[in-house]
Design a protein around this motif. Structure first.
Motif, mmCIF file in Angstrom:
data_model
loop_
_atom_site.group_PDB
_atom_site.id
_atom_site.type_symbol
_atom_site.label_atom_id
_atom_site.label_comp_id
_atom_site.label_asym_id
_atom_site.label_seq_id
_atom_site.Cartn_x
_atom_site.Cartn_y
_atom_site.Cartn_z
ATOM 1 N N LEU A 117 0.857 -1.178 0.000
ATOM 2 C CA LEU A 117 0.000 0.000 0.000
ATOM 3 C C LEU A 117 0.900 1.237 0.000
ATOM 4 O O LEU A 117 1.801 1.355 0.835
ATOM 5 N N THR A 118 0.668 2.167 -0.918
ATOM 6 C CA THR A 118 1.573 3.305 -1.069
ATOM 7 C C THR A 118 1.894 4.049 0.231
ATOM 8 O O THR A 118 3.046 4.421 0.446
ATOM 9 N N PRO A 119 0.943 4.280 1.148
ATOM 10 C CA PRO A 119 1.319 5.014 2.363
ATOM 11 C C PRO A 119 2.205 4.234 3.330
ATOM 12 O O PRO A 119 2.855 4.838 4.188
ATOM 13 N N MET A 120 2.247 2.905 3.218
ATOM 14 C CA MET A 120 2.964 2.118 4.214
ATOM 15 C C MET A 120 4.460 2.432 4.310
ATOM 16 O O MET A 120 4.998 2.523 5.417
ATOM 17 N N PRO A 121 5.185 2.595 3.196
ATOM 18 C CA PRO A 121 6.594 2.949 3.335
ATOM 19 C C PRO A 121 6.807 4.264 4.092
ATOM 20 O O PRO A 121 7.837 4.426 4.764
ATOM 21 N N TYR A 122 5.845 5.178 3.999
ATOM 22 C CA TYR A 122 5.944 6.431 4.751
ATOM 23 C C TYR A 122 5.690 6.204 6.235
ATOM 24 O O TYR A 122 6.418 6.721 7.091
ATOM 25 N N LEU A 123 4.661 5.424 6.543
ATOM 26 C CA LEU A 123 4.331 5.130 7.937
ATOM 27 C C LEU A 123 5.437 4.326 8.607
ATOM 28 O O LEU A 123 5.769 4.549 9.781
ATOM 29 N N ILE A 124 6.038 3.392 7.850
ATOM 30 C CA ILE A 124 7.126 2.573 8.385
ATOM 31 C C ILE A 124 8.401 3.403 8.543
ATOM 32 O O ILE A 124 9.082 3.342 9.565
ATOM 33 N N SER A 125 8.716 4.211 7.537
ATOM 34 C CA SER A 125 9.929 5.036 7.581
ATOM 35 C C SER A 125 9.887 6.038 8.728
ATOM 36 O O SER A 125 10.929 6.382 9.303
ATOM 37 N N ALA A 126 8.683 6.500 9.053
ATOM 38 C CA ALA A 126 8.532 7.479 10.131
ATOM 39 C C ALA A 126 8.292 6.822 11.486
ATOM 40 O O ALA A 126 8.160 7.520 12.503
ATOM 41 N N GLY A 127 8.247 5.481 11.521
ATOM 42 C CA GLY A 127 8.041 4.777 12.777
ATOM 43 C C GLY A 127 6.642 4.916 13.351
ATOM 44 O O GLY A 127 6.440 4.780 14.558
ATOM 45 N N LYS A 128 5.655 5.158 12.483
ATOM 46 C CA LYS A 128 4.279 5.337 12.957
ATOM 47 C C LYS A 128 3.536 4.020 13.147
ATOM 48 O O LYS A 128 2.516 3.983 13.844
ATOM 49 N N VAL A 129 4.008 2.962 12.535
ATOM 50 C CA VAL A 129 3.308 1.673 12.631
ATOM 51 C C VAL A 129 4.282 0.551 12.990
ATOM 52 O O VAL A 129 4.022 -0.617 12.722
ATOM 53 N N THR A 130 5.398 0.919 13.592
ATOM 54 C CA THR A 130 6.409 -0.067 13.952
ATOM 55 C C THR A 130 6.479 -0.223 15.472
ATOM 56 O O THR A 130 6.034 0.658 16.216
ATOM 57 N N GLN A 131 7.043 -1.357 15.913
ATOM 58 C CA GLN A 131 7.164 -1.604 17.349
ATOM 59 C C GLN A 131 8.032 -0.538 17.999
ATOM 60 O O GLN A 131 9.111 -0.204 17.498
ATOM 61 N N ASN A 132 7.537 0.022 19.098
ATOM 62 C CA ASN A 132 8.232 1.086 19.842
ATOM 63 C C ASN A 132 8.478 2.321 18.978
ATOM 64 O O ASN A 132 9.346 3.138 19.301
ATOM 65 N N ASN A 133 7.724 2.423 17.889
ATOM 66 C CA ASN A 133 7.828 3.583 16.992
ATOM 67 C C ASN A 133 9.242 3.824 16.482
ATOM 68 O O ASN A 133 9.675 4.970 16.295
ATOM 69 N N VAL A 134 9.954 2.733 16.236
ATOM 70 C CA VAL A 134 11.316 2.838 15.702
ATOM 71 C C VAL A 134 11.248 2.954 14.178
ATOM 72 O O VAL A 134 10.706 2.066 13.510
ATOM 73 N N PRO A 135 11.768 4.029 13.594
ATOM 74 C CA PRO A 135 11.732 4.188 12.139
ATOM 75 C C PRO A 135 12.573 3.126 11.432
ATOM 76 O O PRO A 135 13.614 2.718 11.933
ATOM 77 N N MET A 136 12.101 2.682 10.275
ATOM 78 C CA MET A 136 12.863 1.759 9.436
ATOM 79 C C MET A 136 12.747 2.279 8.006
ATOM 80 O O MET A 136 11.719 2.136 7.362
ATOM 81 N N PRO A 137 13.795 2.952 7.514
ATOM 82 C CA PRO A 137 13.717 3.611 6.209
ATOM 83 C C PRO A 137 13.363 2.673 5.065
ATOM 84 O O PRO A 137 13.874 1.557 4.968
ATOM 85 N N MET A 138 12.450 3.142 4.207
ATOM 86 C CA MET A 138 12.045 2.417 3.009
ATOM 87 C C MET A 138 12.084 3.361 1.818
ATOM 88 O O MET A 138 12.025 4.577 1.974
ATOM 89 N N TYR A 139 12.165 2.770 0.633
ATOM 90 C CA TYR A 139 12.074 3.525 -0.615
ATOM 91 C C TYR A 139 10.904 3.000 -1.436
ATOM 92 O O TYR A 139 10.615 1.800 -1.435
ATOM 93 N N ILE A 140 10.257 3.903 -2.137
ATOM 94 C CA ILE A 140 9.299 3.531 -3.177
ATOM 95 C C ILE A 140 10.013 3.674 -4.515
ATOM 96 O O ILE A 140 10.524 4.752 -4.842
ATOM 97 N N LEU A 141 10.075 2.575 -5.288
ATOM 98 C CA LEU A 141 10.776 2.588 -6.570
ATOM 99 C C LEU A 141 9.826 2.731 -7.747
ATOM 100 O O LEU A 141 10.246 3.173 -8.825
ATOM 101 N N ALA A 142 8.581 2.324 -7.560
ATOM 102 C CA ALA A 142 7.616 2.412 -8.667
ATOM 103 C C ALA A 142 6.214 2.360 -8.089
ATOM 104 O O ALA A 142 5.988 1.904 -6.966
ATOM 105 N N ARG A 143 5.269 2.842 -8.879
ATOM 106 C CA ARG A 143 3.868 2.575 -8.601
ATOM 107 C C ARG A 143 3.520 1.319 -9.390
ATOM 108 O O ARG A 143 4.046 1.097 -10.476
ATOM 109 N N LEU A 144 2.667 0.486 -8.836
ATOM 110 C CA LEU A 144 2.322 -0.751 -9.532
ATOM 111 C C LEU A 144 1.059 -0.632 -10.364
ATOM 112 O O LEU A 144 0.870 -1.393 -11.311
ATOM 113 N N ASN A 145 0.186 0.325 -10.016
ATOM 114 C CA ASN A 145 -1.077 0.428 -10.756
ATOM 115 C C ASN A 145 -1.821 1.703 -10.422
ATOM 116 O O ASN A 145 -1.522 2.394 -9.436
ATOM 117 N N LEU A 146 -2.809 1.996 -11.252
ATOM 118 C CA LEU A 146 -3.799 3.028 -10.984
ATOM 119 C C LEU A 146 -5.175 2.362 -10.934
ATOM 120 O O LEU A 146 -5.442 1.399 -11.640
#
Length: 443
Positions: A117-146
């Protein structure tokens, strides 16, 4: 000269030194340069430098049609074509499991990236949905569909003939709550695309998604079964689950998400930033394979075969009749409304579907601010610039000789207009947020 068996790199091709040595053992000096030129047209240094650093990656997917490029890249040999023959495309139980396995990484029996899901790399990178709110950087390389997700409603509300206008549900939901019953709407991950689509739809109809209903999380493949036993009043999910719901007579589709925002971005190819930084050539090779698969998936003549491939037991385990209709743009809404040949089909490559516009990611971050997932003071542009790697997409496109018309001139698609008349200007996201009447954020 010692003419031994050529040296190799693992299971890869010959090294520069071994090629020169073997050719020198069997040919004249005059022919040597020409032979090397034939073996490595770009030069021997290119042969060594340009290939993937590793042959394997583990990519997760959920049984949804927008995972098709990953499935096709594996089935059609595109990963192997680009030097990554050992790529594993691994089914995930839910988006929560996808997140957890990305946090682990393949070295810890997790995954390196995923159809996500497109927002997930942002939520994960910012530590909003990770254990103890620890950020884990991610990259988006492409969109898969519209496009080509949908919002479906239980048969309990069939007489209301709900469409992209959710307002008829406001009174019906209020009556149900007054009778002491809970109203539940399901999405697939808090802050994810399906959460945002159903929230936008409800709010535009005057239904507050946090106060007037209870939102619940259900994995995509479990949506139909849960509605069948009465666990929810409405849900938002990708295909083929809405079409399956209709085919089983359990509920009906109120609208496709393209009727809320036509040609909207949806899933992405997201990878652990550390993996991409460590293996840049491999990351580009993965991306090139997925882009080729997207082009294949886009072609009308391949739709039947695509439905057959992804419907297999090892992939989605879904009958082709539950896939093919909406894949072609034929939508049976399930309440007497049937539309053939619509534009509400999944775009894998056309309309710059593969390119990850930064302006689109800005909207997702803005919407997650709207609903309290990010703080209002979040520097949206800085976050998008950190996660969105459209530069790698452009490198891959160049390597694939993608035609100029398929290359966006800018990282912004400009202003976007929604079905309720709201306009998102990526140059001024705060103005968009201020224009919304139902929201959690104080802008």
């Amino acid at each position: 000269m010692n003419c031994k068996r050529p040296e190799t790199i693992g299971r890869g091709g010959p090294t520069r030194r071994s090629v020169i040595k073997q050719l020198a053992c069997s040919t004249s000096t005059a022919a040597l340069a020409n032979a090397i030129g034939v073996a490595f047209p770009g030069g021997v240094h290119v042969a060594e430098a340009a290939g993937p650093e590793i042959k394997k990656a583990v990519l997760g997917y959920i049984a949804l049609m927008d995972a098709s490029p990953l499935v096709v890249a594996k089935e059609k040999g595109f990963f192997a074509k680009h030097g990554m023959p050992d790529v594993e495309v691994a089914k995930q139980a839910s988006w929560g499991a996808t997140r957890d396995n990305i946090l682990l990484g393949s070295e810890n029996n997790g995954i390196d990236g995923a159809h996500i899901l497109t927002p997930m790399p942002y939520l994960i990178s910012a530590g909003k949905v990770t254990q103890n709110n620890v950020p884990m950087p991610m990259y988006i390389l492409a969109r898969l569909n519209l496009d080509a997700q949908a919002i479906s409603v239980a048969n309990e509300y069939k007489d209301l003939k709900v469409t992209n206008d959710a307002s008829p549900l406001k009174e019906a939901f209020a009556k149900k709550r007054a009778a002491g019953k809970e109203v539940k709407v399901a999405m697939t991950f808090p802050g994810g695309t399906h959460d945002l689509w159903i929230r936008y739809w409800l709010a535009a109809g005057g239904v507050d998604p946090d106060k007037d209903v209870s939102t619940i999380v259900v994995p995509p493949p479990q949506m139909v079964a849960n509605m069948k036993v009465g666990n929810m009043d409405a849900f938002c999910v990708g295909e083929p689950w809405n079409e399956q719901l209709v085919n089983q007579g359990i509920g009906y589709t109120a609208c496709t998400t393209g009727e809320i925002w036509f040609k909207h971005p949806e899933k992405a190819l997201g990878l652990r930033a550390a993996w991409v930084d460590k293996y840049p050539n491999a990351a580009r090779a993965l991306l090139m394979a997925v882009m080729e698969a997207q082009q294949w998936c886009e072609k009308a003549e391949n739709k039947e075969e695509l439905a057959t491939i992804v419907g297999k037991r090892q992939w989605f385990n879904v009958p082709v009749p539950d896939i093919i209709g909406r894949l072609k743009g034929d939508v049976n809404y399930g309440n007497g409304r049937i539309e053939k040949g619509t534009k509400q089909f999944m775009k894998f490559w056309s309309d710059h579907a593969s390119y990850p516009f930064k302006s689109h990611d800005l909207w997702f971050v803005a919407e997650d601010i709207r609903w309290g997932k990010f703080e209002p003071k979040t520097d949206m542009k800085a976050l998008v610039d950190k996660v969105n790697r459209e530069d790698i997409w452009r490198e891959a496109a160049k390597a694939l000789s993608v035609k100029a018309s398929d290359l966006p001139a800018s990282a912004s698609r400009g202003k976007e207009t929604f079905f309720d008349g709201k306009v998102f200007d990526p140059e001024n996201p705060s103005a968009y947020l201020k224009s919304l009447s139902i929201k959690r954020a104080e802008i």
